[in-house]
Write an enzyme that holds these catalytic residues in place. Structure first.
Site, PDB file in Angstrom:
ATOM      1  CB  CYS A 115      -0.937   0.001   1.203  1.00  0.00           C
ATOM      2  SG  CYS A 115      -2.113  -1.367   1.187  1.00  0.00           S
ATOM      3  CG  HIS A 255      -3.118   3.625   1.915  1.00  0.00           C
ATOM      4  ND1 HIS A 255      -3.626   3.197   0.709  1.00  0.00           N
ATOM      5  CD2 HIS A 255      -3.159   2.550   2.754  1.00  0.00           C
ATOM      6  CE1 HIS A 255      -3.946   1.917   0.807  1.00  0.00           C
ATOM      7  NE2 HIS A 255      -3.677   1.505   2.035  1.00  0.00           N
ATOM      8  CG  ASN A 285      -6.441  -0.851   1.200  1.00  0.00           C
ATOM      9  OD1 ASN A 285      -5.770  -0.384   0.288  1.00  0.00           O
ATOM     10  ND2 ASN A 285      -5.896  -1.339   2.298  1.00  0.00           N
TER      11      ASN A 285
END
Length: 330
Positions: A115, A255, A285
């Site tokens: 990520c 993020h 996500n």
């Protein structure tokens, strides 16, 4: 220095299929309310069986190149961040994507930082441009996370979505159109907190090889605690290093993993609502794609304009983390 690295353009793409929380109730012990309360996610996008990460990435990449007023032939380097590559080990998704763009005889490689991938991409692109090795670098965060999810695991499959974001990094002589600073870090001692095992099968030489499924695994509570603690420290560090305060930042684009993590950092630094870009409720996500997707959406909505200063931060498997201060040079 004769010039700085500059984020010249941004674009994003998501698949058409919307998957709402309630759809998980058909095969999991969960509910729309349970998912939204713990994550802030209402829906996500999933790619079709035929689509791969490179297919999502190439759509965003074409638009980013066009918005930079360039052609694929002007690109000197292609770098892709993904945890869901088209192929297990080779070729790289960057090579596949380059071919789909018609880019030949130019370097292309992948970055594996989960990520945090997009922050790592910025660091690499900044180095290549400011060293003079490249004039235009295409960076792409592209994810088909649905291809690595175990849909029997309630702790992971509800969190993720598919999508892509792309940027062209070029040159500028103006500091306030530059990638001002990028800091990246990692600690492999926590590698077992968030990982995807390789598929292993018995062989004539090792009949006792353990069979593993190649699905994303996560220790959710541990990752949550470390993410909040680490990101707070990291964001404070990059602001202090550059003699900036939260009010100097036009947009805070974290993020998009979990609304509670974003909210913890936001409240600690006292960011106002209009400073924070949120997309986690719509897309979940999307790993390495989440920050460029959020940037792309802010641009398309008119919230991100040339000269605006963005603060980016991310945390992911590795464990990896990083932050960046970026003026939009477009």
């Amino acid at each position: 220095m004769e010039f700085y690295a500059s984020l010249k353009s941004i674009a994003m793409h998501v698949p058409s299929e919307r998957v709402k929380n309630a759809e998980f109730q058909q095969f999991l012990d969960t509910s729309d309310e349970w998912i939204e309360k713990r994550t802030g996610i209402k829906e996500r996008r999933f790619a079709s069986n035929e689509e791969k990460s490179s297919d999502l990435g190439v759509i965003a990449a074409k638009q980013a190149i066009e918005r930079a007023h360039l052609t694929p032939k002007d690109i000197d380097l292609v770098v892709v961040a993904t945890l869901s590559p088209d192929f297990l080990a080779m070729p790289s998704t960057a090579c596949v994507l380059s071919a789909k763009l018609g880019i030949e005889n130019k370097p292309a490689f992948d970055i594996s930082a989960a990520c945090t991938g997009f922050i790592y991409l910025l660091s690499v692109a900044k180095a290549y441009v400011e060293s003079g090795m490249c004039e235009n670098v295409l960076i792409v965060g592209a994810e088909k996370t649905s291809s690595v999810l175990d849909f029997k695991d309630r702790g992971t499959c509800i969190l993720f979505g598919d999508g892509a974001g792309a940027c062209v990094i070029g040159r500028t002589k103006r500091l306030k159109e530059s990638i001002l600073d990028v800091q990246i870090s990692a600690n492999g001692n926590f590698s077992n907190y968030l990982y995807t095992p390789r598929t292993l099968k018995p062989t004539p030489f090792n009949a006792k090889e353990e069979a593993l499924e190649p699905f994303l695994c996560m220790k959710g509570n541990e990752v949550f605690k470390l993410a909040v603690k680490t990101l707070l420290k990291d964001v404070e560090m990059i602001l202090e290093k550059n003699a900036l305060k939260p009010e100097d930042v036009r947009l805070f684009i974290p993020h998009q993993a979990n609304f509670r993590i974003i909210q913890a950092v936001r409240e600690h630094l006292d960011f106002k609502d209009e400073q924070v870009v949120l997309t986690v409720h719509k897309y979940g996500n999307t790993s390495a794609a989440s920050i460029p997707m959020a940037m792309g959406e802010a641009y398309e909505e008119g919230r991100l304009k040339k000269g605006d200063l963005m603060l980016l931060d991310a945390f992911g498997g590795g464990l990896t983390w990083g932050s960046a201060l970026v003026y939009f040079g477009g």
